[in-house]
Design a protein around this motif. Sequence first.
Motif, PDB file in Angstrom:
ATOM      1  N   ASN A   2       0.831  -1.200   0.000  1.00 55.95           N
ATOM      2  CA  ASN A   2       0.000   0.000   0.000  1.00 55.95           C
ATOM      3  C   ASN A   2       0.869   1.255   0.000  1.00 55.95           C
ATOM      4  N   GLN A  15      -0.656   4.861 -17.629  1.00 55.68           N
ATOM      5  CA  GLN A  15       0.421   3.882 -17.598  1.00 55.68           C
ATOM      6  C   GLN A  15       1.313   4.025 -18.831  1.00 55.68           C
ATOM      7  N   ILE A 168       8.291   0.217  -6.941  1.00 54.91           N
ATOM      8  CA  ILE A 168       7.252  -0.643  -6.370  1.00 54.91           C
ATOM      9  C   ILE A 168       5.944  -0.367  -7.115  1.00 54.91           C
ATOM     10  N   ALA A 169       5.673   0.922  -7.338  1.00 56.11           N
ATOM     11  CA  ALA A 169       4.482   1.301  -8.109  1.00 56.11           C
ATOM     12  C   ALA A 169       4.542   0.733  -9.521  1.00 56.11           C
ATOM     13  N   GLU A 172       3.623  -2.973  -9.643  1.00 49.79           N
ATOM     14  CA  GLU A 172       2.183  -3.167  -9.585  1.00 49.79           C
ATOM     15  C   GLU A 172       1.521  -2.815 -10.919  1.00 49.79           C
ATOM     16  N   GLU A 173       2.067  -1.816 -11.603  1.00 47.79           N
ATOM     17  CA  GLU A 173       1.557  -1.439 -12.922  1.00 47.79           C
ATOM     18  C   GLU A 173       1.805  -2.558 -13.935  1.00 47.79           C
ATOM     19  N   MET A 175       2.189  -5.756 -13.290  1.00 45.88           N
ATOM     20  CA  MET A 175       1.318  -6.878 -12.949  1.00 45.88           C
ATOM     21  C   MET A 175      -0.102  -6.650 -13.462  1.00 45.88           C
ATOM     22  N   ALA A 176      -0.607  -5.428 -13.314  1.00 44.05           N
ATOM     23  CA  ALA A 176      -1.962  -5.120 -13.774  1.00 44.05           C
ATOM     24  C   ALA A 176      -2.056  -5.216 -15.292  1.00 44.05           C
ATOM     25  N   GLY A 204       8.709  -4.721  -5.130  1.00 44.84           N
ATOM     26  CA  GLY A 204       7.301  -4.639  -5.503  1.00 44.84           C
ATOM     27  C   GLY A 204       6.726  -5.984  -5.914  1.00 44.84           C
ATOM     28  N   PHE A 205       7.479  -6.740  -6.698  1.00 43.61           N
ATOM     29  CA  PHE A 205       7.022  -8.089  -7.077  1.00 43.61           C
ATOM     30  C   PHE A 205       6.907  -8.966  -5.827  1.00 43.61           C
ATOM     31  N   ASN A 208       3.990  -8.275  -3.524  1.00 39.83           N
ATOM     32  CA  ASN A 208       2.689  -8.639  -4.075  1.00 39.83           C
ATOM     33  C   ASN A 208       2.607 -10.129  -4.419  1.00 39.83           C
ATOM     34  N   CYS A 210       4.408 -11.988  -6.180  1.00 37.16           N
ATOM     35  CA  CYS A 210       4.651 -12.245  -7.602  1.00 37.16           C
ATOM     36  C   CYS A 210       6.134 -12.566  -7.741  1.00 37.16           C
TER      37      CYS A 210
END
Length: 332
Positions: A2, A15, A168-169, A172-173, A175-176, A204-205, A208, A210
Amino acid sequence: MNLTYFPRRHYTQGQTPLEKLTRFSQAIGGPNIYIKRDDLLGLTEGGNKTRKLEFLIADALAQGADTLITCGGVQSNHCRLTLAAAVKEGLKCRLVLSEMVPGSYNPQANGNVLLYHLLNVEKVNAVPWGTNLMAEMQNAAAEAIAEGRKPYIIPMGGSNHLGALGYIACAEEIMAQAFAAGLPIHHVVLPDGSAGTHSGLLLGFWGNNCHIPVTGVSVLNPKIVLENRIAELMQQTADYMGVNLKIAPDKIVCVDEYIGPGYTLPTADMVDAVRLLASTEGILLDPTYTGKAMAGLIGLAKQGYFKKNDNVLFLHTGGLPGLYANTPLFTP
Protein backbone atom coordinates in the motif's frame (compact mmCIF):
# COMPACT_ATOMS: atom_id res chain seq x y z
CA MET A 1 1.87 -3.13 -0.99
CA ASN A 2 0.00 0.00 0.00
CA LEU A 3 1.69 3.15 -1.28
CA THR A 4 -1.20 5.47 -0.45
CA TYR A 5 0.41 6.42 2.87
CA PHE A 6 3.39 8.03 1.15
CA PRO A 7 3.20 11.55 -0.36
CA ARG A 8 3.56 11.53 -4.14
CA ARG A 9 3.54 13.96 -7.03
CA HIS A 10 2.19 12.71 -10.37
CA TYR A 11 4.16 13.55 -13.51
CA THR A 12 2.70 10.97 -15.93
CA GLN A 13 -0.85 10.54 -17.14
CA GLY A 14 -1.85 6.87 -17.04
CA GLN A 15 0.42 3.88 -17.60
CA THR A 16 3.42 3.54 -19.89
CA PRO A 17 2.85 1.06 -22.76
CA LEU A 18 3.84 -2.58 -22.62
CA GLU A 19 4.56 -3.67 -26.20
CA LYS A 20 5.56 -6.90 -27.94
CA LEU A 21 8.74 -6.72 -30.03
CA THR A 22 7.82 -9.28 -32.69
CA ARG A 23 10.42 -8.43 -35.35
CA PHE A 24 13.18 -7.90 -32.80
CA SER A 25 12.39 -11.26 -31.18
CA GLN A 26 12.63 -12.95 -34.56
CA ALA A 27 15.91 -11.19 -35.33
CA ILE A 28 17.63 -12.56 -32.23
CA GLY A 29 16.04 -16.01 -32.56
CA GLY A 30 13.75 -15.79 -29.52
CA PRO A 31 12.48 -15.76 -26.83
CA ASN A 32 9.40 -13.50 -27.02
CA ILE A 33 10.63 -10.03 -26.08
CA TYR A 34 8.30 -7.37 -24.70
CA ILE A 35 9.22 -3.84 -23.67
CA LYS A 36 7.93 -1.59 -20.88
CA ARG A 37 8.16 1.94 -22.28
CA ASP A 38 9.29 3.95 -19.27
CA ASP A 39 11.13 6.12 -21.77
CA LEU A 40 7.65 7.65 -22.27
CA LEU A 41 7.20 8.75 -18.66
CA GLY A 42 6.47 12.41 -17.94
CA LEU A 43 8.85 15.35 -17.48
CA THR A 44 11.38 16.41 -20.12
CA GLU A 45 12.16 13.44 -22.42
CA GLY A 46 11.02 10.86 -19.84
CA GLY A 47 12.91 7.99 -18.24
CA ASN A 48 12.87 5.88 -15.10
CA LYS A 49 13.96 8.68 -12.77
CA THR A 50 10.52 10.27 -13.21
CA ARG A 51 8.92 7.53 -11.10
CA LYS A 52 11.49 8.00 -8.34
CA LEU A 53 11.15 11.77 -8.39
CA GLU A 54 7.40 11.58 -7.78
CA PHE A 55 8.14 10.49 -4.20
CA LEU A 56 11.36 12.46 -3.72
CA ILE A 57 9.88 15.77 -4.84
CA ALA A 58 6.82 15.23 -2.64
CA ASP A 59 9.18 14.89 0.32
CA ALA A 60 11.15 17.99 -0.72
CA LEU A 61 7.97 20.05 -0.93
CA ALA A 62 6.76 18.72 2.43
CA GLN A 63 10.02 19.99 3.95
CA GLY A 64 9.56 23.43 2.41
CA ALA A 65 12.53 23.17 0.06
CA ASP A 66 13.05 25.83 -2.59
CA THR A 67 16.27 24.46 -4.15
CA LEU A 68 17.04 20.93 -5.36
CA ILE A 69 20.63 19.70 -5.40
CA THR A 70 21.65 16.47 -7.12
CA CYS A 71 24.53 14.83 -8.96
CA GLY A 72 25.39 12.52 -11.82
CA GLY A 73 27.61 12.07 -14.84
CA VAL A 74 28.07 14.81 -17.40
CA GLN A 75 25.18 13.44 -19.51
CA SER A 76 23.03 12.51 -16.52
CA ASN A 77 19.40 11.59 -17.22
CA HIS A 78 18.72 11.90 -13.51
CA CYS A 79 20.06 15.47 -13.40
CA ARG A 80 17.95 16.40 -16.44
CA LEU A 81 14.77 15.01 -14.92
CA THR A 82 15.42 16.47 -11.46
CA LEU A 83 15.86 19.83 -13.12
CA ALA A 84 12.62 19.31 -15.10
CA ALA A 85 10.75 18.48 -11.89
CA ALA A 86 12.16 21.64 -10.29
CA VAL A 87 10.84 23.69 -13.21
CA LYS A 88 7.45 22.00 -12.89
CA GLU A 89 7.27 22.81 -9.18
CA GLY A 90 8.71 26.33 -9.33
CA LEU A 91 11.95 25.36 -7.58
CA LYS A 92 15.59 26.14 -8.35
CA CYS A 93 18.09 23.38 -9.13
CA ARG A 94 21.88 23.06 -8.83
CA LEU A 95 23.90 20.18 -10.30
CA VAL A 96 27.18 18.47 -9.45
CA LEU A 97 28.49 16.67 -12.55
CA SER A 98 31.24 14.04 -12.41
CA GLU A 99 33.62 14.00 -15.38
CA MET A 100 34.73 10.45 -16.16
CA VAL A 101 36.92 11.94 -18.90
CA PRO A 102 38.80 15.01 -17.60
CA GLY A 103 37.39 18.22 -19.04
CA SER A 104 34.44 16.47 -20.67
CA TYR A 105 31.82 18.91 -19.41
CA ASN A 106 31.25 21.39 -22.22
CA PRO A 107 28.37 23.84 -21.74
CA GLN A 108 27.97 23.92 -25.54
CA ALA A 109 27.46 20.15 -25.84
CA ASN A 110 24.36 18.40 -27.15
CA GLY A 111 22.20 15.83 -25.34
CA ASN A 112 21.37 16.31 -21.68
CA VAL A 113 23.86 19.19 -21.35
CA LEU A 114 21.83 21.18 -23.86
CA LEU A 115 18.68 20.42 -21.87
CA TYR A 116 20.25 21.54 -18.58
CA HIS A 117 20.58 25.00 -20.03
CA LEU A 118 17.22 25.06 -21.80
CA LEU A 119 15.67 24.15 -18.45
CA ASN A 120 17.55 27.04 -16.86
CA VAL A 121 19.80 25.21 -14.41
CA GLU A 122 20.87 27.66 -11.71
CA LYS A 123 24.41 26.40 -11.24
CA VAL A 124 26.63 23.55 -12.53
CA ASN A 125 29.73 22.35 -10.70
CA ALA A 126 31.81 19.91 -12.79
CA VAL A 127 34.23 17.81 -10.70
CA PRO A 128 36.76 15.06 -11.51
CA TRP A 129 35.67 11.41 -11.57
CA GLY A 130 36.15 9.85 -8.14
CA THR A 131 35.25 13.03 -6.24
CA ASN A 132 33.06 12.50 -3.18
CA LEU A 133 29.79 13.64 -4.73
CA MET A 134 27.81 13.64 -1.49
CA ALA A 135 30.38 15.95 0.06
CA GLU A 136 30.16 18.24 -2.98
CA MET A 137 26.36 18.31 -2.72
CA GLN A 138 26.58 19.09 0.98
CA ASN A 139 28.91 21.99 0.14
CA ALA A 140 26.36 23.20 -2.42
CA ALA A 141 23.62 22.91 0.20
CA ALA A 142 25.69 24.92 2.71
CA GLU A 143 26.19 27.61 0.07
CA ALA A 144 22.45 27.71 -0.61
CA ILE A 145 21.66 27.99 3.10
CA ALA A 146 24.11 30.90 3.38
CA GLU A 147 22.07 32.59 0.65
CA GLY A 148 18.85 32.13 2.64
CA ARG A 149 17.66 29.09 0.67
CA LYS A 150 16.16 25.80 1.87
CA PRO A 151 17.99 23.10 -0.13
CA TYR A 152 17.03 19.47 -0.54
CA ILE A 153 19.68 16.92 -1.60
CA ILE A 154 18.64 14.07 -3.91
CA PRO A 155 21.21 11.24 -4.17
CA MET A 156 22.65 10.01 -7.46
CA GLY A 157 19.95 8.35 -9.56
CA GLY A 158 17.32 9.20 -6.96
CA SER A 159 18.24 5.82 -5.48
CA ASN A 160 17.20 5.74 -1.85
CA HIS A 161 14.23 4.36 0.09
CA LEU A 162 11.93 7.06 -1.28
CA GLY A 163 13.02 6.72 -4.89
CA ALA A 164 12.60 2.94 -4.76
CA LEU A 165 8.89 3.45 -4.02
CA GLY A 166 8.50 4.57 -7.63
CA TYR A 167 9.45 1.12 -8.87
CA ILE A 168 7.25 -0.64 -6.37
CA ALA A 169 4.48 1.30 -8.11
CA CYS A 170 5.89 0.19 -11.48
CA ALA A 171 5.87 -3.47 -10.40
CA GLU A 172 2.18 -3.17 -9.58
CA GLU A 173 1.56 -1.44 -12.92
CA ILE A 174 3.32 -4.25 -14.82
CA MET A 175 1.32 -6.88 -12.95
CA ALA A 176 -1.96 -5.12 -13.77
CA GLN A 177 -1.05 -4.78 -17.46
CA ALA A 178 0.05 -8.39 -17.75
CA PHE A 179 -3.18 -9.57 -16.08
CA ALA A 180 -5.33 -7.43 -18.36
CA ALA A 181 -3.51 -8.81 -21.43
CA GLY A 182 -3.52 -12.42 -20.22
CA LEU A 183 0.26 -12.32 -20.55
CA PRO A 184 2.45 -14.43 -18.26
CA ILE A 185 5.83 -12.73 -17.86
CA HIS A 186 8.63 -15.18 -17.19
CA HIS A 187 11.53 -12.78 -16.74
CA VAL A 188 12.39 -9.06 -16.51
CA VAL A 189 15.69 -7.57 -17.71
CA LEU A 190 16.72 -4.00 -16.90
CA PRO A 191 19.75 -1.67 -16.85
CA ASP A 192 21.41 -1.35 -13.44
CA GLY A 193 23.29 1.78 -12.42
CA SER A 194 22.56 3.15 -8.94
CA ALA A 195 20.31 0.15 -8.08
CA GLY A 196 17.10 2.00 -7.19
CA THR A 197 15.04 0.73 -10.11
CA HIS A 198 16.01 -2.92 -9.59
CA SER A 199 15.52 -2.66 -5.81
CA GLY A 200 12.05 -1.16 -6.07
CA LEU A 201 10.87 -3.48 -8.84
CA LEU A 202 12.02 -6.66 -7.11
CA LEU A 203 10.58 -5.50 -3.78
CA GLY A 204 7.30 -4.64 -5.50
CA PHE A 205 7.02 -8.09 -7.08
CA TRP A 206 7.96 -9.80 -3.80
CA GLY A 207 5.54 -7.70 -1.75
CA ASN A 208 2.69 -8.64 -4.07
CA ASN A 209 3.52 -12.36 -3.98
CA CYS A 210 4.65 -12.25 -7.60
CA HIS A 211 7.82 -14.18 -8.26
CA ILE A 212 8.97 -12.94 -11.65
CA PRO A 213 12.79 -13.21 -11.81
CA VAL A 214 14.60 -9.90 -12.42
CA THR A 215 18.07 -9.74 -13.97
CA GLY A 216 19.98 -6.48 -13.89
CA VAL A 217 22.61 -5.71 -16.52
CA SER A 218 25.21 -3.57 -14.79
CA VAL A 219 26.48 -0.47 -16.59
CA LEU A 220 28.64 0.76 -13.71
CA ASN A 221 29.66 -1.58 -10.87
CA PRO A 222 30.91 -5.17 -10.55
CA LYS A 223 28.21 -7.79 -9.96
CA ILE A 224 28.96 -8.32 -6.26
CA VAL A 225 28.97 -4.59 -5.46
CA LEU A 226 25.69 -4.09 -7.29
CA GLU A 227 23.93 -7.09 -5.75
CA ASN A 228 24.97 -6.02 -2.27
CA ARG A 229 23.69 -2.50 -2.93
CA ILE A 230 20.34 -3.85 -4.15
CA ALA A 231 19.97 -6.00 -1.04
CA GLU A 232 20.82 -3.02 1.19
CA LEU A 233 18.40 -0.68 -0.55
CA MET A 234 15.59 -3.25 -0.56
CA GLN A 235 16.04 -3.64 3.20
CA GLN A 236 16.06 0.12 3.78
CA THR A 237 12.90 0.54 1.72
CA ALA A 238 11.12 -2.36 3.43
CA ASP A 239 12.05 -0.93 6.84
CA TYR A 240 10.73 2.49 5.82
CA MET A 241 7.44 0.91 4.74
CA GLY A 242 7.19 -1.24 7.87
CA VAL A 243 7.42 -4.45 5.85
CA ASN A 244 9.12 -7.60 7.15
CA LEU A 245 11.41 -8.43 4.23
CA LYS A 246 12.36 -12.07 3.67
CA ILE A 247 13.88 -12.58 0.26
CA ALA A 248 16.54 -15.15 -0.55
CA PRO A 249 19.88 -13.61 -1.60
CA ASP A 250 19.91 -15.74 -4.76
CA LYS A 251 16.83 -13.84 -6.01
CA ILE A 252 19.02 -10.74 -6.48
CA VAL A 253 20.71 -11.40 -9.83
CA CYS A 254 22.97 -9.15 -11.88
CA VAL A 255 25.45 -9.64 -14.70
CA ASP A 256 28.46 -7.40 -15.30
CA GLU A 257 29.89 -8.71 -18.59
CA TYR A 258 28.45 -5.86 -20.65
CA ILE A 259 29.98 -2.81 -18.93
CA GLY A 260 32.86 -2.76 -21.39
CA PRO A 261 35.78 -0.40 -20.63
CA GLY A 262 33.70 1.57 -18.13
CA TYR A 263 30.63 3.63 -17.32
CA THR A 264 29.48 5.77 -20.28
CA LEU A 265 32.19 4.24 -22.50
CA PRO A 266 30.81 2.56 -25.64
CA THR A 267 30.99 -1.07 -26.70
CA ALA A 268 30.48 -2.67 -30.11
CA ASP A 269 27.69 -4.87 -28.70
CA MET A 270 25.87 -1.77 -27.43
CA VAL A 271 26.05 -0.11 -30.85
CA ASP A 272 24.73 -3.28 -32.51
CA ALA A 273 21.85 -3.53 -30.01
CA VAL A 274 20.82 0.11 -30.51
CA ARG A 275 20.88 -0.32 -34.28
CA LEU A 276 18.96 -3.59 -34.19
CA LEU A 277 16.07 -2.33 -32.08
CA ALA A 278 15.83 0.88 -34.13
CA SER A 279 15.81 -1.02 -37.44
CA THR A 280 13.33 -3.72 -36.38
CA GLU A 281 10.92 -1.84 -34.09
CA GLY A 282 11.54 1.89 -34.55
CA ILE A 283 12.41 2.27 -30.84
CA LEU A 284 15.52 4.15 -29.75
CA LEU A 285 17.87 3.20 -26.92
CA ASP A 286 20.64 5.22 -25.29
CA PRO A 287 24.36 4.32 -25.29
CA THR A 288 24.96 4.42 -21.53
CA TYR A 289 22.10 2.39 -20.02
CA THR A 290 19.51 0.78 -22.25
CA GLY A 291 21.86 0.05 -25.14
CA LYS A 292 24.21 -1.93 -22.92
CA ALA A 293 21.31 -3.61 -21.13
CA MET A 294 19.77 -4.68 -24.44
CA ALA A 295 23.16 -6.01 -25.52
CA GLY A 296 23.07 -8.01 -22.30
CA LEU A 297 19.59 -9.35 -23.04
CA ILE A 298 20.70 -10.42 -26.53
CA GLY A 299 23.82 -12.07 -25.13
CA LEU A 300 21.85 -13.92 -22.44
CA ALA A 301 19.32 -15.12 -25.02
CA LYS A 302 22.11 -16.52 -27.20
CA GLN A 303 23.59 -18.29 -24.15
CA GLY A 304 20.26 -20.08 -23.48
CA TYR A 305 19.58 -18.08 -20.31
CA PHE A 306 15.87 -18.01 -21.21
CA LYS A 307 13.62 -20.73 -22.59
CA LYS A 308 12.75 -20.25 -26.26
CA ASN A 309 9.04 -19.67 -25.54
CA ASP A 310 9.55 -17.44 -22.49
CA ASN A 311 7.99 -13.99 -22.40
CA VAL A 312 10.84 -11.68 -21.41
CA LEU A 313 10.11 -8.07 -20.49
CA PHE A 314 12.78 -5.43 -21.08
CA LEU A 315 12.39 -2.31 -18.96
CA HIS A 316 13.23 0.71 -21.12
CA THR A 317 14.52 3.26 -18.64
CA GLY A 318 14.89 6.11 -21.14
CA GLY A 319 17.99 8.21 -21.68
CA LEU A 320 17.32 9.22 -25.28
CA PRO A 321 19.14 12.62 -25.08
CA GLY A 322 22.39 10.69 -24.54
CA LEU A 323 22.01 9.27 -28.05
CA TYR A 324 22.32 12.74 -29.54
CA ALA A 325 25.50 13.42 -27.58
CA ASN A 326 27.13 10.37 -29.20
CA THR A 327 26.11 10.62 -32.85
CA PRO A 328 29.52 9.55 -34.28
CA LEU A 329 28.93 6.07 -32.82
CA PHE A 330 25.88 5.51 -35.00
CA THR A 331 26.62 7.38 -38.23
CA PRO A 332 28.31 5.78 -41.27
